[in-house]
Design a protein around this motif. Structure first.
Motif, short mmCIF file in Angstrom:
data_model
loop_
_atom_site.label_atom_id
_atom_site.label_comp_id
_atom_site.label_asym_id
_atom_site.label_seq_id
_atom_site.Cartn_x
_atom_site.Cartn_y
_atom_site.Cartn_z
N THR A 1 10.94 37.97 -5.26
CA THR A 1 10.14 36.80 -5.59
C THR A 1 10.16 36.60 -7.09
OG1 THR A 1 8.70 37.20 -3.69
CG2 THR A 1 7.88 35.71 -5.41
N PRO B 1 11.84 30.08 -8.55
CA PRO B 1 12.28 30.07 -7.15
C PRO B 1 13.71 29.59 -7.02
CG PRO B 1 10.12 29.04 -7.38
CD PRO B 1 10.65 29.24 -8.77
N LYS C 1 11.25 25.58 -5.40
CA LYS C 1 9.95 25.42 -4.74
C LYS C 1 9.30 26.77 -4.49
CE LYS C 1 11.40 21.10 -2.53
NZ LYS C 1 11.66 20.39 -1.24
N ALA C 2 9.84 27.53 -3.53
CA ALA C 2 9.21 28.81 -3.21
C ALA C 2 10.18 29.85 -2.67
CB ALA C 2 8.08 28.60 -2.19
N PRO D 1 12.67 32.85 -2.24
CA PRO D 1 12.94 34.06 -3.02
C PRO D 1 14.38 34.12 -3.50
CG PRO D 1 12.92 34.58 -0.68
CD PRO D 1 12.50 33.14 -0.80
N SER E 1 9.58 24.10 -10.46
CA SER E 1 8.24 24.65 -10.68
C SER E 1 8.33 26.15 -10.85
CB SER E 1 7.32 24.31 -9.50
OG SER E 1 7.83 24.87 -8.30
N GLN F 1 6.69 29.95 -10.40
CA GLN F 1 5.79 30.71 -9.55
C GLN F 1 5.26 31.90 -10.35
OE1 GLN F 1 5.06 29.56 -6.36
NE2 GLN F 1 6.29 27.82 -7.04
N GLU F 2 4.35 32.68 -9.72
CA GLU F 2 3.81 33.88 -10.35
C GLU F 2 3.27 33.56 -11.74
OE1 GLU F 2 3.85 36.93 -8.78
OE2 GLU F 2 4.82 36.07 -7.03
N LYS F 3 2.50 32.49 -11.85
CA LYS F 3 2.06 32.03 -13.17
C LYS F 3 1.14 33.03 -13.87
CE LYS F 3 2.60 27.10 -12.16
NZ LYS F 3 3.23 27.27 -10.84
#
Length: 253
Positions: free
Chosen positions: A31, A35, A39-40, A42, A217, A219-221
């Motif tokens: 992850t 991304p 989006k998302a 892995p 975008s 992730q894991e902000k």
């Protein structure tokens, strides 16, 4: 006795430098903060080998002596900016302030890649670096631990003009040292980690050639330290150098 010691020392100096240590990382689904589909999805990290330590001043000095086109007084301006290796005493000597076991900094992406090629290696991809950097001494992925994240953020509070320590810190679970908390590190695809909205709208097929190029975008902000590295790398050009940008090399399995 003195003559014998000098003879032994001469033999030692004549020996080739020891080969750098590389350790195997298993790879797998990961992850990422970037991304794979923007989006998302892995990331998929193939098994690879990573240099256990950052490249040092001493190692890079040996490289430029063997490859004089990478001396600071000979390198092409399109391959390195004016600050390239200016912390050294001269073009072919470290001097008093650049110690042999300190990580080499003020090196361009071009120079780092050339060095890695001299070890039959390459710079790691962003996904490979992020995968390795997620580990601590006992866990392959420590990113969910707030204390671990805070310890890494503490590095950013230290003055950037202070002398760098020698390489050789505590190894993570893979045996990789100093991947967090010592210097920033070049990655192979640094210039494709962020995509501006205007470039996404152009339908350029080349945008998807690199691991982060299609990311819209993040992730894991909460993993702010990693996001800071992305911002730093995204701001650079391949010929740029900075006081605290170093590198290590990787090899495909």
């Amino acid at each position: 006795m003195r003559a014998g010691l000098l003879f032994v020392l001469g033999l030692m100096l004549a020996l080739p430098a020891a080969a750098a240590d590389y350790v195997a990382l298993p790879g797998g689904t990961f992850t990422s903060v970037l991304p794979a589909d923007g989006k998302a999805a892995p990331a998929q990290v193939a098994p690879f080998r990573l240099r256990t330590e950052l490249v040092t001043n001493g190692e890079f000095l040996a490289f430029v002596k063997k490859h004089p086109e990478w001396r600071r007084d000979k390198v092409a301006s399109i391959l390195a900016d004016a600050r390239y290796l200016t912390q050294w005493g001269s073009a072919d000597a470290l001097g008093d302030t650049a110690l042999p076991r300190q990580p080499v900094t003020r090196v361009s992406w071009f120079a780092a890649q050339a060095y890695c090629e001299s070890e039959n290696a390459r710079l790691p991809s962003w996904y490979e670096w992020e995968y390795a950097a997620a580990a601590d001494a006992t866990r392959r992925d420590a990113r969910a631990d707030p204390a671990w994240r805070e310890s890494i953020l503490g590095w950013y509070a230290r003055p950037s003009n202070s002398a760098l320590p020698d390489v050789g810190g505590i190894a993570n679970v893979y045996g990789v040292r100093d991947i967090n908390g010592l210097v920033w590190e070049w990655v192979d695809d640094f210039n494709a980690l962020m995509v501006a909205s205007d470039s996404r709208d152009q339908g350029d097929p080349d945008l998807l050639k690199f691991c982060g190029a299609g990311a819209i975008s993040l992730q894991e902000k909460e993993n702010y330290a990693v996001l800071m590295r992305i911002a730093m790398l995204s701001a650079l050009k391949a010929a740029n150098t900075t006081n605290n940008m170093g590198f290590r090399c990787a090899k495909s399995e």
